[in-house]
Design an enzyme around this catalytic site. Structure first.
Site, short mmCIF file in Angstrom:
data_model
loop_
_atom_site.label_atom_id
_atom_site.label_comp_id
_atom_site.label_asym_id
_atom_site.label_seq_id
_atom_site.Cartn_x
_atom_site.Cartn_y
_atom_site.Cartn_z
N GLY A 190 -11.00 4.88 -1.55
CA GLY A 190 -12.00 5.79 -1.00
C GLY A 190 -13.34 5.15 -0.72
O GLY A 190 -14.34 5.83 -0.57
N CYS A 217 -14.99 -26.77 6.97
CA CYS A 217 -13.69 -26.26 6.53
C CYS A 217 -12.68 -27.40 6.49
O CYS A 217 -12.67 -28.27 7.36
CB CYS A 217 -13.20 -25.18 7.50
SG CYS A 217 -11.58 -24.51 7.09
N ASP A 222 -8.04 -6.95 -0.16
CA ASP A 222 -7.24 -7.14 1.05
C ASP A 222 -8.04 -6.62 2.22
O ASP A 222 -8.86 -5.72 2.07
CB ASP A 222 -5.93 -6.35 0.98
CG ASP A 222 -6.15 -4.89 1.36
OD1 ASP A 222 -6.65 -4.13 0.51
OD2 ASP A 222 -5.89 -4.52 2.51
N ASP A 237 0.87 -1.17 0.00
CA ASP A 237 0.00 0.00 0.00
C ASP A 237 0.91 1.23 0.00
O ASP A 237 2.04 1.17 0.48
CB ASP A 237 -0.86 -0.07 1.27
CG ASP A 237 -1.97 0.95 1.28
OD1 ASP A 237 -2.03 1.77 0.34
OD2 ASP A 237 -2.76 0.93 2.22
N SER A 238 0.43 2.34 -0.54
CA SER A 238 1.30 3.51 -0.68
C SER A 238 1.53 4.26 0.62
O SER A 238 2.43 5.09 0.70
CB SER A 238 0.69 4.49 -1.67
OG SER A 238 -0.52 5.00 -1.16
N GLY A 239 0.73 4.01 1.62
CA GLY A 239 0.86 4.76 2.87
C GLY A 239 -0.06 5.96 2.92
O GLY A 239 -0.21 6.58 3.96
N GLY A 240 -0.66 6.29 1.79
CA GLY A 240 -1.57 7.44 1.74
C GLY A 240 -2.69 7.30 2.76
O GLY A 240 -2.99 8.23 3.51
N PHE A 241 -3.29 6.13 2.81
CA PHE A 241 -4.43 5.91 3.71
C PHE A 241 -4.02 6.13 5.17
O PHE A 241 -4.73 6.78 5.94
CB PHE A 241 -4.98 4.50 3.51
CG PHE A 241 -6.22 4.22 4.30
CD1 PHE A 241 -7.46 4.66 3.85
CD2 PHE A 241 -6.16 3.54 5.51
CE1 PHE A 241 -8.61 4.41 4.59
CE2 PHE A 241 -7.30 3.30 6.25
CZ PHE A 241 -8.53 3.74 5.78
N CYS A 264 -8.83 -26.96 11.38
CA CYS A 264 -10.10 -27.68 11.54
C CYS A 264 -9.91 -29.19 11.46
O CYS A 264 -10.70 -29.95 12.03
CB CYS A 264 -11.11 -27.18 10.51
SG CYS A 264 -11.66 -25.49 10.84
N GLN A 313 -10.23 7.69 -6.95
CA GLN A 313 -10.96 8.31 -5.84
C GLN A 313 -12.26 8.91 -6.38
O GLN A 313 -12.67 8.60 -7.48
CB GLN A 313 -10.07 9.37 -5.17
CG GLN A 313 -8.87 8.78 -4.43
CD GLN A 313 -9.26 7.99 -3.19
OE1 GLN A 313 -10.37 8.10 -2.66
NE2 GLN A 313 -8.34 7.16 -2.70
N CYS A 348 -9.31 -26.88 6.43
CA CYS A 348 -7.97 -26.36 6.77
C CYS A 348 -7.31 -27.23 7.84
O CYS A 348 -7.94 -28.05 8.50
CB CYS A 348 -8.05 -24.90 7.20
SG CYS A 348 -8.39 -24.61 8.95
N HIS A 383 -7.19 -20.35 10.51
CA HIS A 383 -8.50 -20.80 10.01
C HIS A 383 -9.23 -19.70 9.27
O HIS A 383 -9.81 -19.94 8.20
CB HIS A 383 -9.40 -21.33 11.14
CG HIS A 383 -10.83 -21.33 10.72
ND1 HIS A 383 -11.36 -22.29 9.88
CD2 HIS A 383 -11.82 -20.40 10.91
CE1 HIS A 383 -12.61 -21.96 9.59
NE2 HIS A 383 -12.91 -20.82 10.20
N ASP A 413 -1.99 8.47 -3.00
CA ASP A 413 -3.28 9.08 -3.35
C ASP A 413 -3.82 9.82 -2.14
O ASP A 413 -3.23 9.81 -1.07
CB ASP A 413 -4.27 7.99 -3.79
CG ASP A 413 -4.62 7.04 -2.66
OD1 ASP A 413 -3.74 6.76 -1.82
OD2 ASP A 413 -5.77 6.57 -2.59
ZN LIG Z 1 -10.65 -24.18 9.20
#
Ligand SMILES: [Zn+2]
Length: 367
Positions: A213, A301, A263, A90-94, A306, A186, A303, A332, A144
């Site tokens: 945004g 699940c 993300d 991420d650019s760091g703008g946020f 689980c 934006q 995974c 999980h 941004d």
């Molecule tokens: Zn799981």
């Protein structure tokens, strides 16, 4: 040239493969968030086992600690954190714009005080792109200006104007090497400004575009509507990334709107706080009813957590404040979203997207 191949579509939904310097990314994809060069509690081996092909890290945090010189001296971000698949920063703008009282914005850039020690730093569109390239990341994001909603029309207009100006400068500074550079659209909840922002950024012919945004104070309906509206303004042959979105409902809605990448800290943050994510609901593992519950976190699940542990054991770990509890539940929760994305990809490719989408949305948690 954009190394992005579309394999199938279903309405606006897309199934594709993005080829990056550290391997392919099958899309739609959810990117686990490793803000400070670590996906909290998980090892790179865990992330590989989860099938993650790309993770997200953050310019603002890495800039402040350990800093550019240390990261470059240690061979770049991949080597530093022992992760050999793709990284988007991420650019760091946020983060900088979240500092509010501790930042000063002008046309040339933004000066801010570190939340760690109060030291003064300055981001410009150029030095943010150069920083991400120096780290060797696979996707860099443009600096941004993100406006918290609700905001006045003039405030949003000013953010669009500067976001375009900065994207033009960031593009000029970009080395066009192994690091792909994405622009960020934006425009708040204003169709005219979203159109203008998208048009001005698409003119730069960048390798990909993010929808910024959103998920910043608006309603879920507004977010869904503007995600769909903005995605449709972006070139079909390039990847689209919806920033900061990651609940089951929002992922499926975003995919249906034509988004390829997502993300969110939600699965790992929830995991650290004892909240288990399933496709049909969330619950807190500390609840009294789980103390003797022999079922896995999610019986549906597959995974490793689980397959191995009971709810009773995880409930015990959290009640005892054992470090393994947050780690297992974060694993999980990421697996739950990874499986959702894998099923979404299969549904788009297999011609069953509409039924899959409706089925998930019919039972997904409200948030
Ligand atoms: Zn799981």
């Amino acid at each position: 040239m954009t190394p992005f191949a579309l394999h199938a579509t279903a309405g606006a939904a897309r199934r594709g493969t993005l080829q990056l310097a550290h391997g392919p990314v099958e899309t739609p994809a959810f990117m686990p968030v490793g803000t400070a060069a670590t996906v909290k509690g998980l090892t790179p081996g865990d992330l590989r086992a989860l099938g993650a092909q790309i993770i997200l890290s953050n310019t603002y945090h890495l800039w402040l600690r350990p800093g550019r010189e240390t990261l470059v001296a240690l061979g770049g971000l991949h080597r530093f954190m022992a992760w050999d698949r793709n990284i988007l920063t991420d650019s760091g703008g946020f983060q900088v714009f979240s500092l509010e009282s501790r930042r000063k914005l002008d046309d040339d850039g933004v000066t801010f005080q570190s939340h760690l020690d109060g030291s003064t730093h300055r981001f410009t569109p150029e030095n943010v792109v150069e920083f991400q390239e120096a780290l060797g990341v696979d996707i860099a994001m443009m600096l941004d200006i993100c406006v918290k909603l609700p905001a006045s029309a003039s405030e949003i207009e000013a953010s669009v104007r500067r976001t375009t100006l900065w994207a033009q400068r960031g593009t000029a500074a970009w080395g066009r090497g192994a690091t792909a550079l994405f622009g960020i659209v934006q425009g708040g909840l204003d169709e005219r400004l979203r159109e203008r922002s998208a048009r001005e950024l698409v003119a730069l012919d960048l390798p990909g575009y993010a929808i910024g945004g959103l998920s910043v104070g608006e309603s879920r309906e507004e977010m869904g509507r503007f995600t769909r509206f903005t995605a449709a303004l972006l070139p079909a042959e390039k990847p689209r990334y919806l920033m900061g979105v990651g609940t089951v409902r929002d992922l499926v809605t975003g995919i249906d709107a034509g988004v390829d990448m997502f993300d969110c800290v939600y699965p790992t943050r929830s995991g650290r706080h004892g909240r288990a994510i399933t496709r049909t609901g969330e619950y807190n593992i500390r609840g009294a009813s789980y103390v003797r519950d022999e079922r896995p976190v999610d019986p549906d699940c597959s995974c490793a957590v689980c397959a191995t542990y009971t709810r009773a054991y995880l409930a015990h770990l959290f009640r005892s404040e054992e470090i393994l509890g947050p780690r297992l539940l974060s694993y999980h929760n990421l697996a739950a979203l990874a499986a959702l994305m894998a099923d979404a990809r299969a549904a788009i490719a297999g011609g069953t997207w509409d039924a899959f989408r409706d089925g998930v949305l019919a039972t997904a948690p409200a948030r």
